[in-house]
Design an enzyme around this catalytic site. Structure first.
Site, PDB file in Angstrom:
ATOM      1  N   THR A   1       0.915  -1.212  -0.063  1.00  0.00           N
ATOM      2  CA  THR A   1      -0.059   0.068  -0.007  1.00  0.00           C
ATOM      3  C   THR A   1       0.951   1.346   0.203  1.00  0.00           C
ATOM      4  OG1 THR A   1      -1.681  -1.156   1.366  1.00  0.00           O
ATOM      5  CG2 THR A   1      -1.816   1.109   1.295  1.00  0.00           C
ATOM      6  N   VAL A  30     -11.872  -6.997  -0.913  1.00  0.00           N
ATOM      7  CA  VAL A  30     -11.532  -5.289  -0.804  1.00  0.00           C
ATOM      8  C   VAL A  30     -11.018  -4.998   0.620  1.00  0.00           C
ATOM      9  CG1 VAL A  30     -12.401  -3.075  -1.032  1.00  0.00           C
ATOM     10  CG2 VAL A  30     -12.866  -4.836  -2.691  1.00  0.00           C
TER      11      VAL A  30
END
Lengths: 140, 166
Positions: A1, A30
Protein backbone atom coordinates in the site's frame (compact mmCIF):
# COMPACT_ATOMS: atom_id res chain seq x y z
CA UNK A 1 0.00 0.00 0.00
CA UNK A 2 1.16 3.56 -0.73
CA UNK A 3 -0.34 6.89 0.32
CA UNK A 4 0.09 10.59 0.82
CA UNK A 5 -1.40 13.51 2.75
CA UNK A 6 -0.80 17.18 1.97
CA UNK A 7 -1.74 20.73 2.97
CA UNK A 8 -1.33 23.34 0.25
CA UNK A 9 -0.57 27.05 0.64
CA UNK A 10 -4.28 27.86 0.75
CA UNK A 11 -4.78 25.46 3.64
CA UNK A 12 -6.66 22.85 1.62
CA UNK A 13 -6.01 19.30 2.76
CA UNK A 14 -6.16 16.05 0.76
CA UNK A 15 -5.30 12.38 1.07
CA UNK A 16 -4.67 9.58 -1.42
CA UNK A 17 -4.11 5.84 -0.84
CA UNK A 18 -3.55 3.00 -3.35
CA UNK A 19 -2.83 -0.71 -2.95
CA UNK A 20 -2.56 -4.14 -4.50
CA UNK A 21 -4.07 -5.46 -1.24
CA UNK A 22 -3.03 -8.46 0.83
CA UNK A 23 -0.78 -11.28 -0.33
CA UNK A 24 -2.76 -14.20 -1.81
CA UNK A 25 -6.08 -12.60 -0.87
CA UNK A 26 -9.31 -14.24 -2.03
CA UNK A 27 -10.51 -13.03 -5.43
CA UNK A 28 -12.84 -10.05 -4.83
CA UNK A 29 -11.41 -9.25 -1.37
CA UNK A 30 -11.51 -5.50 -0.78
CA UNK A 31 -9.59 -4.07 2.18
CA UNK A 32 -9.56 -0.71 3.94
CA UNK A 33 -7.94 1.38 1.22
CA UNK A 34 -11.07 2.24 -0.76
CA UNK A 35 -13.23 2.76 2.37
CA UNK A 36 -13.62 6.37 3.48
CA UNK A 37 -12.55 6.78 7.11
CA UNK A 38 -10.43 3.61 7.03
CA UNK A 39 -7.92 3.81 4.13
CA UNK A 40 -7.89 7.58 4.38
CA UNK A 41 -9.76 10.68 5.45
CA UNK A 42 -9.31 14.40 4.84
CA UNK A 43 -11.11 17.41 6.37
CA UNK A 44 -9.80 20.99 6.21
CA UNK A 45 -11.05 21.49 9.77
CA UNK A 46 -9.27 18.48 11.24
CA UNK A 47 -6.40 17.22 9.05
CA UNK A 48 -5.78 14.14 6.92
CA UNK A 49 -4.60 10.56 7.38
CA UNK A 50 -3.51 7.84 4.94
CA UNK A 51 -3.27 4.33 6.41
CA UNK A 52 -1.49 1.06 5.60
CA UNK A 53 -1.45 -2.36 7.22
CA UNK A 54 -3.83 -5.23 7.95
CA UNK A 55 -6.91 -3.98 6.09
CA UNK A 56 -9.54 -5.95 8.01
CA UNK A 57 -8.19 -4.58 11.30
CA UNK A 58 -8.05 -1.01 9.96
CA UNK A 59 -11.70 -1.25 8.89
CA UNK A 60 -12.83 -2.60 12.27
CA UNK A 61 -11.55 0.53 14.00
CA UNK A 62 -11.98 2.97 11.04
CA UNK A 63 -8.41 3.98 11.75
CA UNK A 64 -8.13 7.20 9.68
CA UNK A 65 -11.25 8.85 11.15
CA UNK A 66 -10.38 7.57 14.65
CA UNK A 67 -7.03 9.40 14.55
CA UNK A 68 -8.71 12.64 13.44
CA UNK A 69 -11.23 12.21 16.26
CA UNK A 70 -8.33 12.19 18.75
CA UNK A 71 -6.97 15.34 17.09
CA UNK A 72 -10.42 16.91 17.36
CA UNK A 73 -10.16 16.34 21.10
CA UNK A 74 -6.83 18.16 21.27
CA UNK A 75 -4.24 15.42 20.78
CA UNK A 76 -1.17 16.22 18.66
CA UNK A 77 -0.74 14.50 15.27
CA UNK A 78 1.84 12.16 16.79
CA UNK A 79 -0.13 11.31 19.93
CA UNK A 80 -3.38 10.84 17.97
CA UNK A 81 -1.64 8.54 15.46
CA UNK A 82 -0.12 6.46 18.26
CA UNK A 83 -3.46 6.26 20.10
CA UNK A 84 -5.23 5.02 16.97
CA UNK A 85 -2.56 2.44 16.19
CA UNK A 86 -2.41 1.27 19.81
CA UNK A 87 -6.20 0.83 19.90
CA UNK A 88 -6.09 -1.23 16.69
CA UNK A 89 -3.32 -3.40 18.11
CA UNK A 90 -4.94 -3.96 21.52
CA UNK A 91 -8.58 -4.19 20.35
CA UNK A 92 -8.22 -6.36 17.22
CA UNK A 93 -4.55 -7.37 17.17
CA UNK A 94 -3.81 -5.51 13.94
CA UNK A 95 -0.53 -3.88 12.86
CA UNK A 96 -0.25 -0.90 10.59
CA UNK A 97 1.11 2.54 9.88
CA UNK A 98 -0.17 6.04 9.12
CA UNK A 99 0.94 9.41 7.79
CA UNK A 100 -0.99 12.25 9.41
CA UNK A 101 -1.11 16.03 8.96
CA UNK A 102 -3.08 18.82 10.66
CA UNK A 103 -4.32 22.14 9.22
CA UNK A 104 -1.32 24.01 10.65
CA UNK A 105 1.15 21.70 8.87
CA UNK A 106 2.23 19.58 11.83
CA UNK A 107 2.80 16.02 10.57
CA UNK A 108 3.62 12.51 11.79
CA UNK A 109 4.64 9.17 10.28
CA UNK A 110 3.89 6.45 12.86
CA UNK A 111 3.59 2.65 12.76
CA UNK A 112 3.12 -0.37 15.01
CA UNK A 113 4.76 -2.80 12.56
CA UNK A 114 8.54 -3.15 12.58
CA UNK A 115 8.94 -1.04 9.45
CA UNK A 116 7.18 1.55 7.34
CA UNK A 117 8.97 3.49 4.62
CA UNK A 118 7.99 7.18 4.67
CA UNK A 119 9.10 10.64 3.56
CA UNK A 120 7.96 14.20 4.22
CA UNK A 121 8.76 17.53 2.57
CA UNK A 122 8.35 20.86 4.36
CA UNK A 123 10.28 24.16 4.45
CA UNK A 124 12.74 22.89 1.81
CA UNK A 125 13.75 19.96 4.02
CA UNK A 126 13.21 16.29 3.16
CA UNK A 127 12.59 13.94 6.10
CA UNK A 128 12.52 10.14 5.74
CA UNK A 129 12.80 6.82 7.58
CA UNK A 130 12.10 3.09 7.53
CA UNK A 131 12.70 1.42 10.90
CA UNK A 132 11.10 2.46 14.20
CA UNK A 133 12.74 5.63 15.50
CA UNK A 134 14.55 6.52 12.27
CA UNK A 135 14.22 10.16 11.16
CA UNK A 136 16.77 11.34 8.61
CA UNK A 137 16.79 14.78 6.97
CA UNK A 138 18.40 16.33 3.95
CA UNK A 139 17.90 19.52 1.99
CA UNK A 140 15.26 19.24 -0.71
CA UNK B 1 4.64 25.54 8.09
CA UNK B 2 2.68 25.25 4.81
CA UNK B 3 2.87 23.70 2.35
CA UNK B 4 3.65 20.17 3.53
CA UNK B 5 3.36 16.65 2.11
CA UNK B 6 3.89 13.28 3.84
CA UNK B 7 4.15 10.02 1.89
CA UNK B 8 4.29 6.34 2.88
CA UNK B 9 5.25 3.25 0.94
CA UNK B 10 3.51 0.75 3.18
CA UNK B 11 3.90 -0.75 6.64
CA UNK B 12 5.16 -4.29 7.03
CA UNK B 13 8.22 -6.25 6.07
CA UNK B 14 10.78 -4.51 3.81
CA UNK B 15 13.65 -6.96 3.18
CA UNK B 16 17.07 -5.38 3.68
CA UNK B 17 17.94 -5.76 0.00
CA UNK B 18 14.90 -3.67 -0.91
CA UNK B 19 15.19 -0.96 1.75
CA UNK B 20 17.36 1.34 -0.36
CA UNK B 21 14.93 1.32 -3.30
CA UNK B 22 11.96 1.75 -0.97
CA UNK B 23 13.49 4.77 0.74
CA UNK B 24 14.59 6.45 -2.48
CA UNK B 25 11.13 5.78 -3.95
CA UNK B 26 9.24 7.61 -1.22
CA UNK B 27 11.81 10.43 -1.18
CA UNK B 28 11.42 11.13 -4.88
CA UNK B 29 7.63 10.93 -4.60
CA UNK B 30 7.70 13.46 -1.75
CA UNK B 31 9.97 15.77 -3.75
CA UNK B 32 7.68 15.62 -6.79
CA UNK B 33 4.61 16.39 -4.69
CA UNK B 34 6.38 19.21 -2.85
CA UNK B 35 7.40 20.79 -6.17
CA UNK B 36 3.71 20.89 -7.15
CA UNK B 37 2.81 22.56 -3.84
CA UNK B 38 5.61 25.09 -4.15
CA UNK B 39 4.37 25.90 -7.65
CA UNK B 40 0.99 26.79 -6.17
CA UNK B 41 -0.61 23.47 -7.02
CA UNK B 42 -3.42 22.00 -4.95
CA UNK B 43 -3.00 19.41 -2.21
CA UNK B 44 -5.10 17.04 -4.34
CA UNK B 45 -2.70 17.41 -7.27
CA UNK B 46 0.21 16.83 -4.89
CA UNK B 47 -1.08 13.65 -3.21
CA UNK B 48 -2.23 12.16 -6.52
CA UNK B 49 1.17 12.83 -8.12
CA UNK B 50 2.99 11.26 -5.16
CA UNK B 51 0.86 8.12 -5.38
CA UNK B 52 1.16 7.91 -9.17
CA UNK B 53 4.95 7.87 -8.76
CA UNK B 54 4.69 5.04 -6.23
CA UNK B 55 2.21 3.08 -8.37
CA UNK B 56 4.68 3.26 -11.24
CA UNK B 57 7.54 2.13 -9.01
CA UNK B 58 7.63 -1.72 -9.00
CA UNK B 59 9.11 -1.66 -5.49
CA UNK B 60 5.74 -0.87 -3.92
CA UNK B 61 2.51 -2.86 -3.45
CA UNK B 62 0.35 -0.64 -5.68
CA UNK B 63 -0.04 -0.40 -9.43
CA UNK B 64 3.02 -2.09 -10.93
CA UNK B 65 4.41 -4.34 -8.18
CA UNK B 66 1.02 -5.11 -6.59
CA UNK B 67 0.78 -8.36 -4.69
CA UNK B 68 -1.20 -11.16 -6.37
CA UNK B 69 -4.49 -12.65 -5.22
CA UNK B 70 -4.98 -16.37 -4.59
CA UNK B 71 -5.48 -16.97 -8.31
CA UNK B 72 -2.33 -15.08 -9.28
CA UNK B 73 -4.20 -12.03 -10.55
CA UNK B 74 -3.84 -8.30 -9.69
CA UNK B 75 -6.85 -6.51 -8.17
CA UNK B 76 -6.23 -2.98 -6.92
CA UNK B 77 -8.00 -0.51 -4.60
CA UNK B 78 -7.54 3.28 -4.33
CA UNK B 79 -9.09 6.30 -2.59
CA UNK B 80 -8.80 10.08 -2.75
CA UNK B 81 -10.51 12.57 -0.43
CA UNK B 82 -10.74 16.37 -0.61
CA UNK B 83 -10.76 18.04 2.80
CA UNK B 84 -12.40 21.22 1.55
CA UNK B 85 -15.67 19.64 0.38
CA UNK B 86 -15.36 16.17 1.98
CA UNK B 87 -15.91 14.69 -1.46
CA UNK B 88 -14.09 11.49 -2.24
CA UNK B 89 -13.66 8.89 -4.96
CA UNK B 90 -12.57 5.29 -4.80
CA UNK B 91 -12.15 2.16 -6.90
CA UNK B 92 -11.85 -1.41 -5.62
CA UNK B 93 -10.88 -4.72 -7.20
CA UNK B 94 -10.02 -2.87 -10.41
CA UNK B 95 -7.76 -4.59 -12.97
CA UNK B 96 -5.63 -3.87 -16.06
CA UNK B 97 -4.89 -0.16 -15.40
CA UNK B 98 -1.59 1.47 -14.47
CA UNK B 99 -2.80 4.14 -12.01
CA UNK B 100 -5.87 3.31 -9.91
CA UNK B 101 -5.45 6.58 -8.00
CA UNK B 102 -6.19 8.55 -11.18
CA UNK B 103 -9.35 6.52 -11.70
CA UNK B 104 -10.37 7.14 -8.08
CA UNK B 105 -10.00 10.87 -8.69
CA UNK B 106 -12.16 10.57 -11.82
CA UNK B 107 -14.84 8.80 -9.75
CA UNK B 108 -14.79 11.83 -7.42
CA UNK B 109 -14.82 14.42 -10.20
CA UNK B 110 -16.96 12.75 -12.87
CA UNK B 111 -19.60 10.76 -10.96
CA UNK B 112 -21.93 11.26 -8.02
CA UNK B 113 -20.72 8.00 -6.49
CA UNK B 114 -18.12 7.35 -3.78
CA UNK B 115 -16.77 4.06 -5.11
CA UNK B 116 -16.90 1.88 -8.22
CA UNK B 117 -15.81 -1.74 -8.04
CA UNK B 118 -14.53 -4.57 -10.27
CA UNK B 119 -16.14 -4.75 -13.72
CA UNK B 120 -17.98 -1.46 -13.17
CA UNK B 121 -14.73 0.29 -12.35
CA UNK B 122 -13.12 -1.13 -15.49
CA UNK B 123 -16.06 -0.05 -17.68
CA UNK B 124 -15.81 3.46 -16.18
CA UNK B 125 -12.09 3.48 -16.95
CA UNK B 126 -12.85 2.67 -20.58
CA UNK B 127 -15.50 5.39 -20.71
CA UNK B 128 -12.96 7.89 -19.33
CA UNK B 129 -10.37 6.91 -21.92
CA UNK B 130 -8.04 5.33 -19.37
CA UNK B 131 -5.91 2.86 -21.36
CA UNK B 132 -6.22 -0.83 -20.52
CA UNK B 133 -2.86 -2.56 -20.01
CA UNK B 134 -1.91 -6.26 -19.94
CA UNK B 135 -1.91 -7.72 -16.42
CA UNK B 136 1.60 -9.00 -17.02
CA UNK B 137 2.89 -5.41 -16.97
CA UNK B 138 1.69 -5.07 -13.36
CA UNK B 139 3.33 -8.30 -12.14
CA UNK B 140 6.98 -8.42 -11.00
CA UNK B 141 9.24 -11.38 -10.33
CA UNK B 142 9.16 -10.48 -6.65
CA UNK B 143 5.36 -10.43 -6.42
CA UNK B 144 5.15 -13.74 -8.27
CA UNK B 145 7.77 -15.30 -5.95
CA UNK B 146 5.80 -14.15 -2.87
CA UNK B 147 2.57 -15.52 -4.36
CA UNK B 148 4.08 -18.97 -4.99
CA UNK B 149 5.70 -18.99 -1.56
CA UNK B 150 2.35 -18.29 0.11
CA UNK B 151 0.47 -20.95 -1.84
CA UNK B 152 2.21 -23.58 0.29
CA UNK B 153 -0.15 -25.29 2.78
CA UNK B 154 0.18 -23.72 6.22
CA UNK B 155 1.58 -20.47 4.79
CA UNK B 156 0.58 -17.27 6.63
CA UNK B 157 0.29 -14.47 4.04
CA UNK B 158 -0.69 -11.79 6.58
CA UNK B 159 2.35 -12.52 8.77
CA UNK B 160 4.51 -12.81 5.67
CA UNK B 161 3.40 -9.32 4.62
CA UNK B 162 3.01 -7.55 7.96
CA UNK B 163 5.56 -9.32 10.13
CA UNK B 164 5.15 -10.02 13.80
CA UNK B 165 4.00 -7.51 16.44
CA UNK B 166 6.30 -4.47 16.46
Amino acid sequence: TVGAVAVDSEGNISCATSTGGMLNKMEGRVGDTSCIGSGGYADNNLGAVSTTGAGEAIMKVTLARLILFHMERGQSVEAASDLGLAYMKSRVGGLGGVVTVDPQGHWAARFSSLQMVWAAAQKDTLHYGLYTGEHFTQSI
Amino acid sequence: MLPVVVVHGGAGIVPRERSEKSTSGVCSAARAAYAILQGGGSSMDAVVEAVIQLEKNPTFNAGCGSVLNAKGDVEMDALVMDGKTLSSGAVSAVRYIANPIQLARLVMEETSHACLTAEGANQFAQAMGVPEIPQESLITEYSRMRWIKNLAPGANPVESQMGKMG
